[in-house]
Design a protein around this motif. Structure first.
Motif, mmCIF file in Angstrom:
data_model
loop_
_atom_site.group_PDB
_atom_site.id
_atom_site.type_symbol
_atom_site.label_atom_id
_atom_site.label_comp_id
_atom_site.label_asym_id
_atom_site.label_seq_id
_atom_site.Cartn_x
_atom_site.Cartn_y
_atom_site.Cartn_z
ATOM 1 N N ARG A 12 39.845 -44.443 -76.798
ATOM 2 C CA ARG A 12 39.043 -44.756 -75.616
ATOM 3 C C ARG A 12 38.754 -43.502 -74.805
ATOM 4 N NH1 ARG A 12 40.329 -50.289 -73.748
ATOM 5 N NH2 ARG A 12 41.819 -51.293 -75.137
ATOM 6 N N GLY A 42 28.841 -41.670 -80.505
ATOM 7 C CA GLY A 42 30.250 -42.012 -80.399
ATOM 8 C C GLY A 42 31.121 -41.202 -81.346
ATOM 9 N N SER A 68 33.878 -42.749 -69.115
ATOM 10 C CA SER A 68 32.704 -43.473 -69.599
ATOM 11 C C SER A 68 33.008 -44.936 -69.915
ATOM 12 C CB SER A 68 32.138 -42.793 -70.844
ATOM 13 O OG SER A 68 33.069 -42.821 -71.904
ATOM 14 N N GLU A 69 34.300 -45.313 -69.917
ATOM 15 C CA GLU A 69 34.755 -46.679 -70.152
ATOM 16 C C GLU A 69 34.346 -47.205 -71.532
ATOM 17 O OE1 GLU A 69 33.513 -49.229 -67.003
ATOM 18 O OE2 GLU A 69 34.513 -48.085 -65.433
ATOM 19 N N GLN A 70 34.134 -46.321 -72.469
ATOM 20 C CA GLN A 70 33.724 -46.773 -73.791
ATOM 21 C C GLN A 70 34.876 -46.688 -74.779
ATOM 22 O OE1 GLN A 70 30.831 -44.375 -75.866
ATOM 23 N NE2 GLN A 70 31.369 -42.534 -74.727
ATOM 24 N N THR A 71 34.864 -47.591 -75.721
ATOM 25 C CA THR A 71 35.802 -47.556 -76.838
ATOM 26 C C THR A 71 35.136 -46.771 -77.957
ATOM 27 O OG1 THR A 71 36.731 -49.700 -76.214
ATOM 28 C CG2 THR A 71 37.146 -48.922 -78.451
ATOM 29 N N THR A 117 27.142 -41.320 -72.185
ATOM 30 C CA THR A 117 26.465 -42.588 -72.432
ATOM 31 C C THR A 117 25.255 -42.614 -71.508
ATOM 32 O OG1 THR A 117 27.697 -43.802 -70.734
ATOM 33 C CG2 THR A 117 28.656 -43.743 -72.945
#
Length: 874
Positions: A399, A66, A403-406, A453
């Motif tokens: 964000r 990340g 990938s819809e990740q924070t 991810t």
């Protein structure tokens, strides 16, 4: 006669020779050295494999770490004279520029807040609205008199030798110095970087009725360097929304530029509509007018003179209110934020039945984590699909949409004033937040691989421009807004596809060849064939790939029907020759059972190949409507003839099974008795009758399958391309056959001779002995041979690179290309930048290939051991 006595002494008893039975010290020493050498060598092999694994894991792990917060700085900014409309910082986090509503520009040093000379106000009256291009450099100001002014602000950097650095500079930080006008930064290589400001403002232009204030603007700059296009949409005080498009064209001969401006009022907005957001793309052909209740009016402006309301859509269902509507880079993803903390991504996708008048509709494709409080602002990154969202509680979330990740969760310090400004660095590695008390908060972040991810690498992902989530590999493109797609599933599938088709071609030939040379062929012939096959294994794969790409692929494309007919004609000719061989008298058979018989087989093979080429035209006309490639594309013919070929082996088995059961029950007596000429002829006629009957049954079965909706095309057989899996199967088959053949033949020959002799003594034929006795006893070795061949096919690189077309697709179409893991590494790695996302994903592909090979070999060893235990019991 005088007898002279012998002078030789009498021989005594012969003593037995004593042999020293103790092992020599040299032998023991040599054995001990060999034992230690093998042990140490094995340990080194294990360590080498473990080292490779550790290295691969070490390179791959950063893909999933990340974002990382590198530093945080808080400093005060100089007082501003009016409202600040925009914040912009350079890519090296050196200078902050604040654009005021009066056209003034405040400059300060990032990190210390030291004020630099400001640019005076450019406007006599403050702007009532403001808009900027995606990178923030091109700006547009709207005024209460209905005019707009275009401006351009750029923080420029110039690299100079260290000797050009002026003396007497004021030090701002360990890196930065100033002379009161610009900032000088020390950089590596005995150089300095000079950072300054370039700001220009154009003359006013009227875009609304005179005296009608402009309240909202969205502005984009597109086109090319030679033909720039300025697209902007405005809302005036009367509630009307205007779309403006300015296209500049330059005469290459005279260098004279002309600008054509088009101004239209967008129709269809209801009375009293409260506009929350305006959005236009850089071509000016898509306009979004959104209200606070989440209702968006989407306009199709491809015809700029007559824009059409294409769709009305509710972006924020329920009681929530829309707070922000923004594009991400590429202008295909819409970020929709609401006061309930929700953030969603929408795409405009084709929808002929449910879409708007332009056959498109908005679709929610990504739903991101909800923030603790209502979203107040969205700041997209100039690079990639990263954006920053801020809420009323001072939370700043970084964000990634796809990938819809924070990636990172930041928060203003407790007790901070309300947030008034937000900006991201041009490289996306810096976040600036300014509060109402003129406090600036600068976070320096590192986001090396935001798009990776486990879900994006091994799952379906909904990418821009795609109608549904998919497995996609596409690492590069020709545009800056391109989003790399790194799904490994098409590469894993391509590896398995190439392996399956090559083994389908190689395993039957290799195993049948091994059984034949081990059990049937003359020892003189075997002494020539086996070394020849082993020599084939030494052929470089690059040579096979070269032949496959430049010779085999065009040949297969030209004679496609003949190639397919060969799969039928060659076995058919061999079977006919085998039945005819039974008609040859016994003495002749025994006399010709060696080299002559082996050469006869090659003659039959040649006849089979020749018949395939001669009959390819009628075969193509009968089964494929005269053109097999067009038939495969679905343009010509029906599926019944090809389905007949597919089910013919099954129908042959069913007919043969039924006849055998009837003969065993005594109902029919078609099986000839004896070994004379008559018996051989009757056996041949019986086989021919079974072939004809099974062919008729296959035709009936194909018709039934077609009536039930079963199609021959669209799956294993579909659109034909020249570099395809069929060619890869042939080429990889030639590479794999020698390995499987050699190991399987050795396994068959290692079966104890007493098993073979016992079977023959009990009256079994050589064929029955081979299939029922020898093969089961050697099944562990034969299975190991197949698995070694499979490992060779899984790791093959050059043949796949040169002959497969390198298309990352997921389908079983034998006429289409593929991209394997190994080929992808070979193609992409030379272009990959060290430690970037593509570089690490390629190492992940190598790790995946390593894991696949390890799992296959482990399973193969387990199964082989089970077979071995059974064979030991024989």
């Amino acid at each position: 006669m005088t007898v002279i006595p012998s002078s030789k002494p009498k021989a005594g008893p012969i003593l037995p020779l004593k042999r020293d039975k103790s092992t020599k010290t040299s032998v023991l020493l040599t054995d001990k050295i060999a034992d230690w050498t093998i042990t140490i060598g094995g340990l080194f092999v294990i360590l080498a494999v473990a080292g490779i694994m550790i290295f691969l894991v070490q390179v791959v792990v950063p893909l999933f770490t990340g974002a990382e917060l590198r530093s945080k700085t808080e400093f005060g900014l100089p007082a501003a004279t009016g409202k600040t409309l925009a914040y912009q910082m350079d890519e090296f986090h050196t200078v902050l520029a604040e654009v005021g509503s009066d056209g003034s520009v405040l400059l300060s040093h990032l990190g210390s807040g030291t004020a630099l000379p400001a640019l005076p106000a450019a406007f006599s009256k403050p702007a009532t609205s403001f808009g900027a291009s995606f990178d923030g450099e091109d700006m547009m100001f709207g005024f209460e008199d209905g005019t707009v002014r275009f401006a351009r602000l750029r923080l420029s950097s110039l690299i100079l030798p260290e000797s050009d650095m002026p003396s007497g500079l004021k030090q701002l930080s360990e890196r930065d110095f100033t002379d009161g006008q610009v900032i000088y930064s020390k950089i590596s290589g005995h150089q300095i970087r000079r950072t300054g400001l370039v700001f220009s403002v154009e003359e006013p232009q009227a875009v609304a009725p005179e005296g009608v204030a402009i309240l909202a603007i969205d502005y984009r700059v597109g086109g090319t360097e030679e033909r720039p296009v300025k697209a902007f949409v405005i809302r005036d005080a009367q509630g009307q929304v205007h779309l403006n498009l300015a296209e500049t064209r330059t005469n290459m001969m005279t260098q004279k530029s002309t600008t054509e401006v088009t101004n239209v009022v967008l129709p269809g907005l209801p009375e009293g509509f409260i506009t929350a957001s305006l959005l236009v793309n850089d071509r000016g052909d898509q306009v979004y007018v959104a209200g606070t209740d989440g209702t968006v009016y989407r306009y199709d402006a491809r015809s700029i003179q007559s824009p059409v309301l294409a769709e009305t859509f509710d972006l924020v269902p329920g009681s929530a209110k829309l707070t922000s509507l923004s594009y991400l880079i590429g202008e295909q993803s819409l970020v929709v934020a609401a006061d309930d903390g929700t953030t969603n991504i929408f795409f405009r996708l084709p929808a002929i039945e449910k879409g708007g008048s332009d056959n498109f509709t908005l679709v929610k494709t990504h739903e991101l984590d909800r923030q603790p409080a209502g979203i107040t602002s969205i700041v997209p990154s100039p690079r990639g699909k990263i954006f920053l969202s801020a809420d009323q509680a001072g939370n700043l979330w970084l964000r990634h949409s796809t990938s819809e990740q924070t990636l990172l969760k930041l928060k203003l310090p407790e007790g901070s004033a309300s947030l008034t400004g937000l900006a991201m660095a041009p490289r996306g590695d810096g976040i600036l937040a300014v509060t109402a008390d003129r406090k600036a908060h600068l976070w320096v972040v590192d986001i090396p691989h935001p798009e990776t991810t486990l879900g994006t690498l091994f799952g379906k992902v909904w990418y821009e421009g795609y109608e549904a989530p998919s497995y996609t590999w596409q690492s590069s493109s020709g545009t800056d807004s391109f989003e790399a797609k790194f799904s490994l599933i098409p590469l894993i599938f391509g590896t398995l596809k190439a392996t399956v088709y090559s083994l389908l071609f190689a395993v039957p030939i290799a195993l049948m060849g091994a059984i034949y040379t081990s059990e049937f062929v003359h020892f003189k012939v075997r002494a020539v064939v086996k070394p020849g096959m082993e020599m084939m294994a030494s052929l470089p794969s690059v040579v096979l790939g070269f032949i496959a790409a430049l010779v085999m692929a065009p040949l297969v494309e030209t004679w496609l029907a003949a190639v397919f007919l060969g799969f039928v004609m060659v076995p058919l000719c061999l079977l006919i020759a085998a039945y005819l061989w039974q008609l040859v008298p016994g003495p002749v058979v025994r006399r010709l059972g060696g080299v002559a018989k082996f050469l006869f087989i090659f003659v039959v093979l040649g006849i089979g190949f020749q018949m395939s080429f001669l009959l390819s035209g009628p075969f193509e006309a009968l089964f494929f409507a005269g053109d097999m490639k067009l038939w495969a594309n679905g343009t010509l013919g029906s599926d019944v003839p090809f389905l007949t070929l597919i089910v013919w082996p099954l129908s042959f088995f069913l007919v043969e099974l039924a006849l055998s059961r009837l003969e065993e029950a005594g109902v029919l007596r078609l099986m000839p008795q004896g070994h004379d000429l008559k018996a051989g002829l009757l056996s041949f006629l019986r086989w021919g009758a079974v072939v004809m009957a099974s062919g008729l049954l296959a035709w009936v079965m194909a018709g039934l399958l077609t009536s039930l909706g079963v199609e021959a095309r669209g799956g294993v057989v579909d659109t034909y391309v020249q570099r395809n899996t069929l060619v890869v199967g042939f080429a990889m088959g030639f590479a794999v056959i020698p390995l499987i053949y050699t190991l399987a033949e050795d396994a068959l020959n290692s079966v104890p001779e007493h098993l073979r002799a016992a079977s023959l003594a009990c009256g079994a034929t050589p064929w029955q002995t081979s299939i029922s006795v020898i093969l089961p006893a050697a099944v562990s070795g034969v299975f190991a041979a197949v698995m070694v061949g499979m490992g060779r096919a899984v790791g093959e690189t050059m043949i796949v690179v040169m002959a497969a077309g390198n298309t990352a697709l997921i389908d079983w179409n034998i006429f289409n290309g593929l991209r394997a893991l190994s080929a992808n590494i070979a193609v992409e790695l030379p272009e990959a930048v060290k430690d970037d996302t593509l570089y690490r994903v390629l190492f992940l592909a190598a790790l995946t290939l390593f894991a696949m090979t390890f799992m296959v070999n482990t399973m193969a060893e387990i199964i082989r051991q089970r077979f071995r235990k059974k064979s030991v019991a024989l």
